[in-house]
Structures are given as C-alpha cells and as structure tokens.
Design an enzyme around this catalytic site. Structure first.
Site, PDB file in Angstrom:
ATOM      1  N   ASN A 243       0.778  -1.213  -0.162  1.00 15.76           N
ATOM      2  CA  ASN A 243       0.137   0.148  -0.421  1.00 15.76           C
ATOM      3  C   ASN A 243       0.686   1.414  -0.510  1.00 15.76           C
ATOM      4  OD1 ASN A 243      -3.018  -1.228   0.169  1.00 15.76           O
ATOM      5  ND2 ASN A 243      -1.839  -1.901   2.159  1.00 15.76           N
ATOM      6  N   GLU A 244       1.173   1.515  -0.732  1.00 17.69           N
ATOM      7  CA  GLU A 244       1.993   2.807  -1.355  1.00 17.69           C
ATOM      8  C   GLU A 244       1.629   4.629  -0.629  1.00 17.69           C
ATOM      9  OE1 GLU A 244       4.745   2.045  -1.917  1.00 17.69           O
ATOM     10  OE2 GLU A 244       4.565   0.229  -3.623  1.00 17.69           O
ATOM     11  N   SER A 245       2.429   4.844  -1.256  1.00 17.07           N
ATOM     12  CA  SER A 245       1.329   6.501  -0.161  1.00 17.07           C
ATOM     13  C   SER A 245       0.124   6.599  -1.440  1.00 17.07           C
ATOM     14  CB  SER A 245       3.031   7.343  -0.753  1.00 17.07           C
ATOM     15  OG  SER A 245       4.165   7.518  -0.567  1.00 17.07           O
TER      16      SER A 245
ATOM     17  N   SER B 157      -2.821   6.051  -0.487  1.00 13.39           N
ATOM     18  CA  SER B 157      -3.444   3.453  -0.814  1.00 13.39           C
ATOM     19  C   SER B 157      -4.381   4.704   0.566  1.00 13.39           C
ATOM     20  CB  SER B 157      -2.231   2.985  -0.190  1.00 13.39           C
ATOM     21  OG  SER B 157      -1.949   2.420  -1.036  1.00 13.39           O
TER      22      SER B 157
END
Ligand code: F6R
Length: 642
Positions: A166-168, A170
C-alpha cells in the site's frame, strides 16, 4: 530496551508519539521478542483448540523473526499445526518458484521448516489473469473474514511509509487489490532483480482496511535508513502519504524497532524535550548544536531565552549562563577541526583529535568496496600520504557484482584484440572471452555470473583501485586486495561474516601494526557489505587488543557514500579547500566502472563523486552555520574506542 507507554490522558510522550513503540538494542533481540509473542499466541490458541490466524510479511525485516520461529519449532517443539497464515503481498506477475517470489521466500524461510499444513498458508497468487484478480482479492479477504479476522499482523515498512504494498496515496479503507509499485519501492527491490528494468511494476497487496482490522499489529523496522519514516509514521500527521501513520489509529499496534530505526524519535533524539534527563557532555553538545541549527544561529549567538524557550532551562540552571555553555561547545567543535589527520608533529596535541607522536604513523585504511576510500575520505587519504605517513589500503571486497556486463565484455575483448594485434597466441584468453560473451548474452535476470565473468569484473575494479592509489602516490606494496570470502557469493545476498573474514583482517593488522585504522562506519549501505566489513574490523581489533602494539592503535570511522555523521558526533573534521575538492574528484573518477549510472544506484540518482562532494560541502556549511571557519568541504570521523 526502552518502552514507550503512552498515557492517553496526560502522557508526556503523547505530545510526540501517537503509537506504541518499543526500541531494542538490536534487531536480533527485537525479533526474538516478537517471536515470543507469536509463539505465546499460538500456544494460547492451541490450548483453546482454536486456529491462530497470522498475517505475515516478507522483505528483510522479518527474516530474524522467521529464523527464531524455526528455532523454536526445532528446539522447543513449537507446533504450527493450528496456524493459518495470510501473506501481505506478492509481485505481479510472478511465478511461485521464481527466485524472487514471496512464495519461495516464505517456504524457504519458514513454511518448509515448520509443521504448518500446506493448505493453511496463503500468499497472493502472482499468476492470475488480470481479469481474475479482483474476484481473487475479494475471496482472499473473505477467507480471512470467515476465520474471524487476523489475530496478529506482522508488517515491515517501506522507505516511503508503505505497509504491504500500500504505497503513498493508499486510502485507509483500501481493499486487497492490484497496485502499481512506487518508483522508490522498485528501486529498493531492483537489487534483487538485477536492475530496474527487470523489476516488477505491479503487485497484489492486502488492503489497509484488513490490516487495520487485525486484532494486533506489530510493525518491525531496523536500521538508520528507516529512522526518518518511523518518526513520520509515529509522530507525524496521519496521512495517506505515509500509510504506516494509519496505525496511530489502531488500538493495539506497536512499532518494534532497533536503536537505529528509533534514533529519530523525539524521546531518543532530543530526550530533554520529553523528560528530565541527566545532562552528559554528549547530550549537551547534541542539544546545543541542535538548538543553534534549529534557530539558524551561530553557537555563540544563543541566548538564555533561546535555551529556556526550547526546553533546556535545566541545562542553563546547572551549567549556564548561555555564554558559558556556548563557549564550551564552540571550543569543543573548534577542536575537532584539523588539517593534520595523522597528528601534527611537534605541536601541543592536548586539544587535537590525534596524537602528535609518533610523527610518522603507519595507517591502514579499510575500504569495503574498491572506491570507498577515495569517495568517503579521499581528502584525508591524500593528506595522510602527503604528510609522510605510511598509508596502507585494505580493499576488503572485490566489488565485482557492481560492474556492468558490457563493461566486462569490453575488457575481455581488449585482451583478445591486443593478443591478436601482437600475435600473442593466447587461445585460452579467447576462449574465456567467447564463453563470457555467450554467457552474458543469454544471462537471465537474477542469474549469477560465472566465476570467469566475476573474475573479469573483479579485475576491472582492482585496476581502478590501483589507479586511485597511484594517483595519491601509494606504492603497490601498500595496496592489499583482501577479497574477503563472505562477499564472494556472486549474488547480492552475501554470506554472514565468518572466521576467515576476521582472520584475514587481523592478519593484515598484525602485519602492519598500524597506529591508525580507518574503517567505514557507513551502516546505511543497502547491501549490508559495509556492516559486515566493519564487524570484521571490530572483531579483529577486539581479538588483537592484548597485543602490545595495539595500545598505540586508534580506530577512526568514516562515512560518506550513503550518509554522514551528525555534526554532534564528529570527533575529527578534516577541512578541504576548493583545489583539494577537485583533486578528490579526479581520484574518484579513476573508478570508471562506477560512473555514469551504476549497477547499484540506490534511490539517489547522483553519482558517487557528486554525493561525496555534496556531503563534504554540507558538513563544511554546518560548521560555518554554527559560527566556525568556512571551508569548501570537510571529511568527518568518529573515533571508536575498543
Ligand atoms: C513485504 C512488504 C513490504 C516490506 C517493506 C520493507 O511483504 O509488504 O511492505 O515489509 O517494503 O521491506 P524490508 O523489510 O525489506 O525493508
């Protein structure tokens, strides 16, 4: 172990830390404690005749945890028969038996070594058709729900604050899904995939919602390179830019950290802002320099009010007024600056970083890779030689994996062309060249180079290191290529430090009987090579300590390629003028194979000479900002007392 209990109503630390943190001395201790918590939970569930639902992570952070769980299984009979596990993520596309698959990772490190039932572990499937992914993800979540949710979720954290993948960006209620990987995440993974081009662009990840629904969450992080993002996650605002910050809203989440990862937390970095402390010299220096930099004032301009308004009135009460504290710290910093890293002959050395005697010292500079000496301490290296010391260089590893394939081919073909031109019959060289060409042309990503190719690559780096030494003026007999065995796996993953590595290191020390040892204390090196090289030096020095000549041996730690010492830590700062900076740059340029885009670039797109110049300039600027002399650049060192 430092524990942070947050008193939700009145707690002091609540001002800073919005999630529970436990900081351990090192990652091994931390991993053991997490393993114990998991083992206890598994046993409780066993007693209740219930399954234990674990959420598991991959990456470097949980490796020690899995090793400890395996040990507990083998030595203490911990059974995993009631464990049902769900892994956070998998690259997409990814074959399960590929060397980089998380399936393989989990099987090798945990599942195949314990008695978990194969039908009980789940890892997102990297082989689905794109159309099938959404349904698959729904089912993945449904399975977790059917079991009553995750009892305990293990997380690592990415440099950008990602949890799972869950990258920046998300959202907190994000579902399990296919995601695009951030550039920084791909760069971090690119080492394992032999370059960015081969690194997957997408992955399937458990969504934040399911992570947040876990009854207990433990996020593990090790090393200095995680320290900033840990501070942001624990003390910063809750934001989708730092997905780990969502854990502040979880009612049973703990950040389990080693000392380095926790080092930027306010209670550790600036403890005087959190509680009453015992002011040691070190802390005073750190606090005063931090205050001056924070207020953008030279040290000698700090006032009583500055101290009082910034939580340091007790320091002032004990050691004040401000003028006294200022002058004390100013002088200490002033005394770290020396143009005589090997000591200044015939000078009063009571306030200098190095001893005047003996005037001519024997020195070993240990360089983990063949270019760290010049990158990190090139100015000092030259100074030591020019000032008449006998400087030896111990190149600890061959650095062969960092040479690009076409570079190796260029050199191999050079030998053949040369032989042809001068009629030198060396069919063996040609055979090697042909074999190298065939191998490299068909080389698959993650395939390990043949020994011949590795040798060619190592030779290239040796030649470059020698060229740097000659440029400085070091004769061949003072250049030592150690080729420590831990490094020679051919892969990015290295062996742990072994007896042979320590022995080779202590043999060199014993032979030279140095008055000074310089070693790389650059622990943020992404491959860990610097750490192993440093451990080898530490271990060798400790073993040799009883020897008489070691009484005269001082160990200095340098940094530079990946990070720099904090200004409050520096014990020797060697200044450089603009001309010396240019000289150093020329020395770094001898490492042609490491120029113009290297195999292991890391997340920093600057070349090594640029990084070195920027860091050295920044250190000089810090001294200037603090009110000391303004130099073009400075190389910084910390003494290791053994
Ligand atoms: C792995 C995962 C990632 C990693 C993170 C940190 O399953 O989901 O979030 O935990 O990228 O990786 P390491 O531990 O290698 O620093």
């Amino acid at each position: 172990m430092f524990k942070s209990h947050i008193d939700k109503s009145t707690g002091f630390e609540k001002r800073f830390e919005n999630a529970g943190t436990i900081v351990y001395e090192n990652s091994a201790e931390a991993s053991k404690s997490v393993a114990k918590e998991i083992a206890d939970l598994i046993r409780v569930r066993q007693a209740q005749k219930q399954p234990c639902i674990l959420g598991l992570a991959t990456g470097s952070s949980p490796k020690g945890l899995y090793a400890e769980l395996v040990r507990m299984h083998k030595e203490e009979g911990l059974s995993f028969k009631n464990v049902v596990s769900f892994n956070l993520d998998e690259y997409y596309p990814m074959e399960p038996d590929s060397i980089n698959s998380y399936v393989r990772f989990m099987k090798e490190l945990l599942f195949d070594q314990v008695d978990i039932l194969p039908e009980n572990y789940h890892i997102p499937n990297g082989m689905l058709s794109k159309e099938g992914i959404a349904d698959y993800c729904d089912q993945y979540e449904a399975k977790i729900e059917a079991l009553g949710g995750i009892d305990l979720q293990i997380l690592g954290i990415g440099g950008n604050g990602h949890i799972g993948f869950n990258e920046s960006g998300s959202l907190q209620n994000s579902k399990t899904r296919l995601v695009a990987l951030d550039h920084v995440t791909r760069v971090a993974a690119s080492n394992d995939f032999s370059g960015l081009n081969n690194t997957p662009r997408t992955a399937i990840t458990l969504g934040i919602k399911k992570i947040m629904e876990a009854k207990r969450v433990i996020l593990m992080a090790w090393g200095e390179r995680k320290s900033n993002i840990i501070k942001a996650s624990v003390e910063g605002a809750i934001t989708n830019q730092v997905p780990a910050s969502y854990l502040q809203e979880h009612n049973n989440a703990t950040f389990v950290l080693d000392k380095e990862a926790g080092s930027k937390l306010t209670r550790i970095n600036t403890p005087w802002l959190v509680e009453k402390i015992e002011w040691t010299d070190k802390l005073i220096r750190k606090a005063v320099l931090g205050l001056a930099l924070h207020l953008n004032k030279p040290i000698l301009m700090l006032t009583d009010a500055d101290y009082i308004e910034n939580g340091m009135s007790d320091l002032l009460a004990n050691s004040g007024p401000a003028y006294d504290v200022n002058i004390n710290i100013f002088n200490k910093l002033q005394n770290t600056i020396t143009g005589w890293p090997g000591g200044k002959p015939n000078a009063d050395d009571s306030k200098r970083p190095e001893r005047a005697e003996p005037a001519k010292k024997r020195v070993i500079i240990f360089s983990p890779h063949p270019d760290d000496d010049i990158i990190s301490m090139g100015g000092t290296f030259k100074r030591l030689h020019d000032q008449g010391h006998e400087v030896h260089i111990g190149y600890q590893t061959s650095g062969n994996i960092a040479v690009a394939d076409d570079e190796a081919l260029r050199f191999a073909s050079f030998v053949c062309d040369y032989n042809n031109k001068f009629g030198i019959k060396n069919t063996e060289a040609e055979d090697i060249y042909k074999r190298a060409v065939t191998f490299l042309k068909n080389k698959k990503s993650s395939e390990i180079d043949t020994e011949e190719v590795r040798y060619i690559k190592g030779l290239i780096r040796k030649g470059e290191a020698r060229a740097t030494c000659h440029f400085i003026g070091i004769p061949d007999e003072q250049i030592h290529f150690m080729e420590l065995p831990f490094y020679e796996t051919g892969a990015i993953k290295k062996n742990p430090i072994g007896i042979a590595d320590v022995k080779m290191t202590s043999d060199l020390i014993e032979k030279i009987k140095p008055h000074q040892i310089y070693a790389a204390g650059d622990l943020a090196d992404p491959h860990g090579t610097h750490k192993v090289c440093l451990d080898a030096v530490f271990e060798a020095v400790k073993r040799l300590k009883p020897e008489k000549y070691m009484k005269d041996c001082w160990v200095w730690l340098y940094r530079g390629a990946w990070q720099e010492w904090g200004v409050d830590e520096i014990e020797m700062a060697v200044p450089m003028g603009p001309g010396q900076v240019l000289e150093k740059r020329k020395g770094i340029f001898k490492h042609q194979s490491q120029k113009d885009g290297v195999v292991f670039q890391g997340t920093d797109s600057r070349e090594f000479w640029q990084r070195a110049e920027d860091r050295n300039r920044e250190t000089a600027e810090l001294y200037d900002q603090l009110g000391l002399s303004h130099y073009a650049a400075m190389e910084a060192f910390v003494r290791w007392i053994y």
